[in-house]
Structures are given as C-alpha cells and as structure tokens.
Motif scaffolding. Structure first.
Motif, PDB file in Angstrom:
ATOM      1  N   VAL A  71      26.319  39.682  38.629  1.00 25.50           N
ATOM      2  CA  VAL A  71      26.465  41.271  38.314  1.00 25.50           C
ATOM      3  C   VAL A  71      26.127  41.145  36.832  1.00 25.50           C
ATOM      4  N   PHE A  72      25.064  42.107  36.564  1.00 25.96           N
ATOM      5  CA  PHE A  72      24.372  42.324  35.275  1.00 25.96           C
ATOM      6  C   PHE A  72      24.745  43.729  34.766  1.00 25.96           C
ATOM      7  N   ALA A  73      25.470  44.077  33.923  1.00 24.60           N
ATOM      8  CA  ALA A  73      25.860  45.388  33.566  1.00 24.60           C
ATOM      9  C   ALA A  73      25.351  45.683  32.029  1.00 24.60           C
ATOM     10  N   MET A  74      24.734  46.668  31.972  1.00 22.98           N
ATOM     11  CA  MET A  74      24.179  46.792  30.741  1.00 22.98           C
ATOM     12  C   MET A  74      24.299  48.505  30.435  1.00 22.98           C
ATOM     13  N   MET A  75      25.311  48.703  29.561  1.00 18.08           N
ATOM     14  CA  MET A  75      25.806  50.106  29.116  1.00 18.08           C
ATOM     15  C   MET A  75      26.246  50.709  30.525  1.00 18.08           C
ATOM     16  N   GLY A  76      26.771  49.973  31.360  1.00 15.68           N
ATOM     17  CA  GLY A  76      27.300  50.440  32.727  1.00 15.68           C
ATOM     18  C   GLY A  76      28.423  49.469  33.029  1.00 15.68           C
ATOM     19  N   GLY A  77      29.168  49.419  34.196  1.00 15.86           N
ATOM     20  CA  GLY A  77      30.229  48.887  34.573  1.00 15.86           C
ATOM     21  C   GLY A  77      30.159  48.517  36.027  1.00 15.86           C
ATOM     22  N   ALA A  78      31.124  47.656  36.041  1.00 10.79           N
ATOM     23  CA  ALA A  78      31.144  47.336  37.689  1.00 10.79           C
ATOM     24  C   ALA A  78      32.708  47.084  37.999  1.00 10.79           C
ATOM     25  N   ASP A  79      33.235  47.501  39.145  1.00 14.76           N
ATOM     26  CA  ASP A  79      34.464  47.264  39.782  1.00 14.76           C
ATOM     27  C   ASP A  79      34.501  46.599  41.193  1.00 14.76           C
ATOM     28  N   LEU A  80      35.261  45.371  41.003  1.00 14.95           N
ATOM     29  CA  LEU A  80      35.226  44.615  42.159  1.00 14.95           C
ATOM     30  C   LEU A  80      36.530  44.525  42.488  1.00 14.95           C
ATOM     31  N   ASP A  81      36.789  45.130  43.861  1.00 17.89           N
ATOM     32  CA  ASP A  81      38.391  44.841  44.174  1.00 17.89           C
ATOM     33  C   ASP A  81      38.278  44.018  45.456  1.00 17.89           C
ATOM     34  N   LEU A  82      39.083  42.810  45.136  1.00 18.10           N
ATOM     35  CA  LEU A  82      38.906  41.691  46.371  1.00 18.10           C
ATOM     36  C   LEU A  82      40.064  41.678  47.178  1.00 18.10           C
ATOM     37  N   ARG A  83      41.053  42.672  46.958  1.00 18.73           N
ATOM     38  CA  ARG A  83      42.115  42.591  47.783  1.00 18.73           C
ATOM     39  C   ARG A  83      42.127  42.721  49.404  1.00 18.73           C
ATOM     40  N   GLU A  84      41.237  43.458  49.798  1.00 19.38           N
ATOM     41  CA  GLU A  84      40.992  43.561  51.149  1.00 19.38           C
ATOM     42  C   GLU A  84      39.616  42.707  51.596  1.00 19.38           C
ATOM     43  N   ALA A  85      39.324  41.942  50.618  1.00 25.29           N
ATOM     44  CA  ALA A  85      37.787  41.339  50.942  1.00 25.29           C
ATOM     45  C   ALA A  85      38.097  39.953  51.622  1.00 25.29           C
ATOM     46  N   LYS A  86      37.033  39.501  52.526  1.00 23.32           N
ATOM     47  CA  LYS A  86      37.150  38.072  52.939  1.00 23.32           C
ATOM     48  C   LYS A  86      36.009  37.391  52.209  1.00 23.32           C
ATOM     49  N   PHE A  87      36.329  35.844  52.237  1.00 24.38           N
ATOM     50  CA  PHE A  87      35.468  35.241  51.389  1.00 24.38           C
ATOM     51  C   PHE A  87      34.491  34.378  52.080  1.00 24.38           C
ATOM     52  N   ALA A  88      33.178  34.112  51.726  1.00 19.34           N
ATOM     53  CA  ALA A  88      32.213  33.456  52.341  1.00 19.34           C
ATOM     54  C   ALA A  88      32.308  31.793  52.068  1.00 19.34           C
ATOM     55  N   ALA A  89      33.367  31.477  51.278  1.00 17.32           N
ATOM     56  CA  ALA A  89      33.714  29.948  51.131  1.00 17.32           C
ATOM     57  C   ALA A  89      35.056  30.056  50.505  1.00 17.32           C
ATOM     58  N   SER A  90      35.471  28.849  50.502  1.00 21.28           N
ATOM     59  CA  SER A  90      36.799  28.470  50.004  1.00 21.28           C
ATOM     60  C   SER A  90      36.790  28.802  48.544  1.00 21.28           C
ATOM     61  N   GLU A  91      35.761  28.519  47.871  1.00 27.53           N
ATOM     62  CA  GLU A  91      35.693  28.658  46.501  1.00 27.53           C
ATOM     63  C   GLU A  91      34.403  29.610  46.202  1.00 27.53           C
ATOM     64  N   VAL A  92      34.354  30.805  45.489  1.00 30.13           N
ATOM     65  CA  VAL A  92      33.457  31.586  45.276  1.00 30.13           C
ATOM     66  C   VAL A  92      33.041  31.502  43.838  1.00 30.13           C
ATOM     67  N   THR A  93      31.918  31.882  43.399  1.00 27.12           N
ATOM     68  CA  THR A  93      31.625  32.342  41.826  1.00 27.12           C
ATOM     69  C   THR A  93      31.210  33.622  41.777  1.00 27.12           C
ATOM     70  N   ILE A  94      31.773  34.393  40.845  1.00 26.16           N
ATOM     71  CA  ILE A  94      31.330  35.654  40.410  1.00 26.16           C
ATOM     72  C   ILE A  94      30.724  35.413  39.012  1.00 26.16           C
ATOM     73  N   THR A  95      29.585  35.724  38.884  1.00 23.73           N
ATOM     74  CA  THR A  95      29.053  35.611  37.372  1.00 23.73           C
ATOM     75  C   THR A  95      28.863  37.171  36.899  1.00 23.73           C
ATOM     76  N   VAL A  96      29.288  37.522  35.729  1.00 22.02           N
ATOM     77  CA  VAL A  96      29.464  38.788  35.351  1.00 22.02           C
ATOM     78  C   VAL A  96      28.917  38.801  33.852  1.00 22.02           C
ATOM     79  N   ASN A  97      27.610  39.118  33.571  1.00 15.70           N
ATOM     80  CA  ASN A  97      27.067  39.242  32.307  1.00 15.70           C
ATOM     81  C   ASN A  97      27.046  40.738  31.876  1.00 15.70           C
ATOM     82  N   CYS A  98      27.446  41.032  30.855  1.00 14.10           N
ATOM     83  CA  CYS A  98      27.471  42.518  30.302  1.00 14.10           C
ATOM     84  C   CYS A  98      26.987  42.754  29.001  1.00 14.10           C
TER      85      CYS A  98
END
Length: 202
Positions: free
Chosen positions: A110-137
């Motif tokens: 996710v790239f946020a420039m003068m904006g924002g991101a809201d990622l709520d994983l509480r009800e999410a499933k995962f595509a792998a046992s370890e996932v990587t979230i890259t957030v550049n702001c």
C-alpha cells in the motif's frame, strides 16, 4: 484443484471469504488483460451469486491463475486459506480500506500519499502462514488492526514520521500455529500504527 473438486465438496456451501478470493483472482486477470471490463463484471456478478464450490468452478476455469488456486473449503478453525499471492494499492489524496471478511494476500503493498489506509484483519483469513504488508507513506498514514491470536513483526522505518507496534495486551493468545503479519515500509512525514484488538463483540 479448481477443475477437480470432489462431488461432496462441490455441493458444500461457500463463504464470503471464498467469494472474495475468487473475485481477487478475476481482478488480477483483468489487470493482466485476460478479461475485459464486461467479462469482469459478468464473472464478478456470478461469483457473488454463487452458493456452492461447484458454482465457482466455471468462473475461473479458463484462467491460468486458476491452476494454482484451490477453490476448496479451508480446514475447520483455520485462518489460512488459498488466496492471491500479491496485491498493490495506492491512496493519493484519498483512502484505502479493508475490513470484515477478506483474504490477506501473501504480499500486500500500500502506498499512501496525503491519504490513508485502514486495514482491519480481525475477521480476515490469510493466504499464507506468514504475510507481509508493506506500507509506504508520504504525508499520509495507515492503521493496521490485528486480532489477539496473530503474531506481529514490525520492520518499518520512520523519517520525520513513525511506525508503532502493538503492546503485550492479548498477546497471550499467540501460539506456535498463529499466523504472522510482517509490517514493513517507510513513513515520511506520516505514520503507520499496528494495534492488536479483540474480535468485534468480545
């Protein structure tokens, strides 16, 4: 595999997470030019109208990505399901939100420039046992909310900004089988916050 479902599995009812997973496959195919806009709309409509695993088979049968993506029930109680390998999103002077039931890809950027991101994983499933979230702001920010049973590894860098991770509250629920969310990236004049919260209603 997608085209080789056992009859018993084919008759099983699907979940919203299964529909979202197929929708991501379709959007990826459209992004690669394999589907035009009309085909994408038609298949998305069929995806969200599907009721069983057998209903999903013809929707992705002619897409190469389908050969490596299983449309099958996840193990009971498991938070790991088949899903996209990667997704990229941009929020410029706007926002990007994900919440409710969705599938976190193995690599989410996710790239946020003068904006924002809201990622709520509480009800999410995962595509792998370890996932990587890259957030550049850049002059922006992001909030990542994880459930109590998810392990968090924070690797972000703040430049006149910051990355902050969850405390130890609820961390006792983490087990060796818990999925891991690795959060990395750079925040310039912005910030990324990762917070651990209980599931809604608890």
């Amino acid at each position: 595999m997608v085209g080789e479902l056992e009859p018993e599995r084919g008759r099983m009812r699907i979940s919203d997470a299964d529909r979202h997973r197929v929708a991501e496959i379709l959007r990826g195919a459209a992004g690669e030019g394999r589907l035009d806009i009309d085909e994408l709309d038609e298949r998305l409509e069929a995806t969200y109208a599907a009721r069983t695993y057998a209903d999903l088979v013809p929707i992705t049968h002619d897409l190469p990505v389908a050969a490596g993506a299983e449309v099958a029930p996840a193990r009971a109680g498991s938070s790991i399901v088949s899903g996209p390998a990667q997704e990229r999103h941009v929020a410029i002077l706007g926002g990007f939100d994900r919440k409710g039931v969705w599938v976190v890809p193995e690599h989410l950027s996710v790239f946020a420039m003068m904006g924002g991101a809201d990622l709520d994983l509480r009800e999410a499933k995962f595509a792998a046992s370890e996932v990587t979230i890259t957030v550049n702001c850049f002059m922006g920010g992001a909030q990542v909310t994880v459930p109590p049973h998810v392990n968090v590894v924070l690797e972000g860098t703040g430049i006149m900004g910051g990355y902050s991770g969850p405390g130890t509250r609820h961390a006792a629920e983490i087990t060796p089988d818990s999925p891991t969310v690795r959060v990395r990236g750079v925040a310039v004049w912005g910030g990324v916050s990762v917070e651990r919260k209980p599931l809604r209603g608890f």
